[in-house]
Design an enzyme around this catalytic site. Structure first.
Site, PDB file in Angstrom:
ATOM      1  N   LYS A 153       0.833  -1.216   0.000  1.00 14.96           N
ATOM      2  CA  LYS A 153       0.000   0.000   0.000  1.00 14.96           C
ATOM      3  C   LYS A 153       0.863   1.259   0.000  1.00 14.96           C
ATOM      4  O   LYS A 153       0.631   2.177  -0.774  1.00 14.96           O
ATOM      5  CB  LYS A 153      -0.923   0.032   1.242  1.00 14.96           C
ATOM      6  CG  LYS A 153      -1.873  -1.143   1.360  1.00 14.96           C
ATOM      7  CD  LYS A 153      -2.813  -0.994   2.549  1.00 14.96           C
ATOM      8  CE  LYS A 153      -2.150  -1.022   3.900  1.00 14.96           C
ATOM      9  NZ  LYS A 153      -1.562  -2.326   4.285  1.00 14.96           N
ATOM     10  N   ARG A 184      -9.603   0.864   8.720  1.00 12.60           N
ATOM     11  CA  ARG A 184      -9.199  -0.513   9.017  1.00 12.60           C
ATOM     12  C   ARG A 184     -10.279  -1.258   9.798  1.00 12.60           C
ATOM     13  O   ARG A 184     -10.097  -2.418  10.111  1.00 12.60           O
ATOM     14  CB  ARG A 184      -7.930  -0.489   9.856  1.00 12.60           C
ATOM     15  CG  ARG A 184      -6.667  -0.900   9.095  1.00 12.60           C
ATOM     16  CD  ARG A 184      -5.505  -0.633  10.010  1.00 12.60           C
ATOM     17  NE  ARG A 184      -4.328  -1.378   9.774  1.00 12.60           N
ATOM     18  CZ  ARG A 184      -3.208  -0.855   9.271  1.00 12.60           C
ATOM     19  NH1 ARG A 184      -3.182   0.380   8.845  1.00 12.60           N
ATOM     20  NH2 ARG A 184      -2.133  -1.600   9.186  1.00 12.60           N
ATOM     21  N   ARG A 228      12.198  -6.552   5.193  1.00  6.88           N
ATOM     22  CA  ARG A 228      12.341  -5.173   4.700  1.00  6.88           C
ATOM     23  C   ARG A 228      13.127  -4.292   5.670  1.00  6.88           C
ATOM     24  O   ARG A 228      13.128  -4.500   6.873  1.00  6.88           O
ATOM     25  CB  ARG A 228      10.979  -4.570   4.341  1.00  6.88           C
ATOM     26  CG  ARG A 228      10.025  -4.364   5.465  1.00  6.88           C
ATOM     27  CD  ARG A 228       8.633  -3.989   4.936  1.00  6.88           C
ATOM     28  NE  ARG A 228       7.726  -3.709   6.030  1.00  6.88           N
ATOM     29  CZ  ARG A 228       6.450  -3.390   5.889  1.00  6.88           C
ATOM     30  NH1 ARG A 228       5.916  -3.301   4.685  1.00  6.88           N
ATOM     31  NH2 ARG A 228       5.704  -3.146   6.945  1.00  6.88           N
ATOM     32  N   ARG A 250      -0.440  -8.945  13.281  1.00  7.83           N
ATOM     33  CA  ARG A 250      -0.983  -7.923  12.369  1.00  7.83           C
ATOM     34  C   ARG A 250      -1.858  -8.570  11.299  1.00  7.83           C
ATOM     35  O   ARG A 250      -2.893  -8.020  10.913  1.00  7.83           O
ATOM     36  CB  ARG A 250       0.162  -7.114  11.738  1.00  7.83           C
ATOM     37  CG  ARG A 250       0.803  -6.169  12.748  1.00  7.83           C
ATOM     38  CD  ARG A 250       2.184  -5.725  12.322  1.00  7.83           C
ATOM     39  NE  ARG A 250       2.181  -4.912  11.129  1.00  7.83           N
ATOM     40  CZ  ARG A 250       3.275  -4.675  10.393  1.00  7.83           C
ATOM     41  NH1 ARG A 250       4.446  -5.196  10.743  1.00  7.83           N
ATOM     42  NH2 ARG A 250       3.190  -3.914   9.335  1.00  7.83           N
TER      43      ARG A 250
END
Ligand code: AMP
Length: 214
Positions: A13, A88, A127, A172
């Site tokens: 995103k 969300r 990442r 998550r």
């Protein structure tokens, strides 16, 4: 143009929002980035949010809605915005509808990045970013050209997000499936949902989004 980029953590995103921001002159509004700035500044909101974020849970709706509403106000007069990481939950989506209604605006599109959960774990835990210029890398999919040196600025210090650990990523993803995925049918009913294959290469995902918007 008023857009939402929607998908689980690691779906891309943020990457796609930055590309659309540059190409379409829209403002990226990322609730995750806003919260990380609050945590870094040690504000009252940051202190409340820090442990929740590190546990991979969602920050309470009322805190998020308060935080984003002033940013949406600030974005008025711009060509539009891309919401990244908001809404969300169903209450957040309803609050967004009410905010936009109050301004006589409506969402043009909700773009869903469809991805595979297991691939997200690998994407997120690998990442890292340059501590000086913020350039993003991945240890397997997008390493620096010279080990230990940022391609963009030559910096030699790198950061990883505190919530990018294996354990937090699982939490998550669970929060996404339990609380966020129900929004797919909410947006489907409104008729503005558009799904793209988020497993494709980054440039290809951008192309799919641009084609769909055109
Ligand atoms: P992100 O950068 O979008 O992955 O968000 C990082 C973390 O910030 C999430 O795991 C949540 O703890 C929190 N967060 C970001 N956006 C929201 C939101 N709209 N509602 C609740 N919590 C959020």
């Amino acid at each position: 143009m008023y857009l939402v980029l929607f998908g689980p953590p690691g779906a891309g995103k943020g990457t796609q929002a930055k590309r659309l921001e540059a190409a379409c002159h829209l403002v990226q509004l990322s609730t995750g980035d806003m919260l990380r700035a609050e945590v870094a500044s040690g504000s009252a909101l940051g202190i409340k949010a820090k442990d929740i974020m590190e546990a991979g849970k969602l920050v309470p709706d009322e805190l998020i809605v308060d935080m984003i509403s002033s940013r949406i106000d600030d974005a008025e007069g711009e060509a539009g915005f891309i919401l990244d990481g908001f809404p969300r939950t169903i209450p957040q989506a309803r609050a967004l509808d009410a905010m936009l209604d109050g301004k006589g605006l409506k969402l043009d599109r909700v773009i869903e990045l469809r991805v595979d959960d297991e691939a997200m774990v690998e994407r997120i835990t690998g990442r890292f970013s340059c501590a000086s210029c913020g350039a993003n890398y991945h240890q397997k999919f997008n390493p620096t050209k010279v080990a230990g040196l940022c391609d963009a600025c030559g910096g030699d210090r790198f950061d990883r997000r505190a919530d990018d650990t294996m354990e937090t990523v699982r939490a998550r993803l669970k929060a996404y499936h339990d609380q966020t995925a129900p929004l797919i049918s909410y947006f489907e009913k409104k008729g503005n949902l558009l799904s793209v294959d988020g497993m494709a290469a980054i440039d290809d995902v951008t192309r799919q989004i641009r084609e769909a918007l055109d």
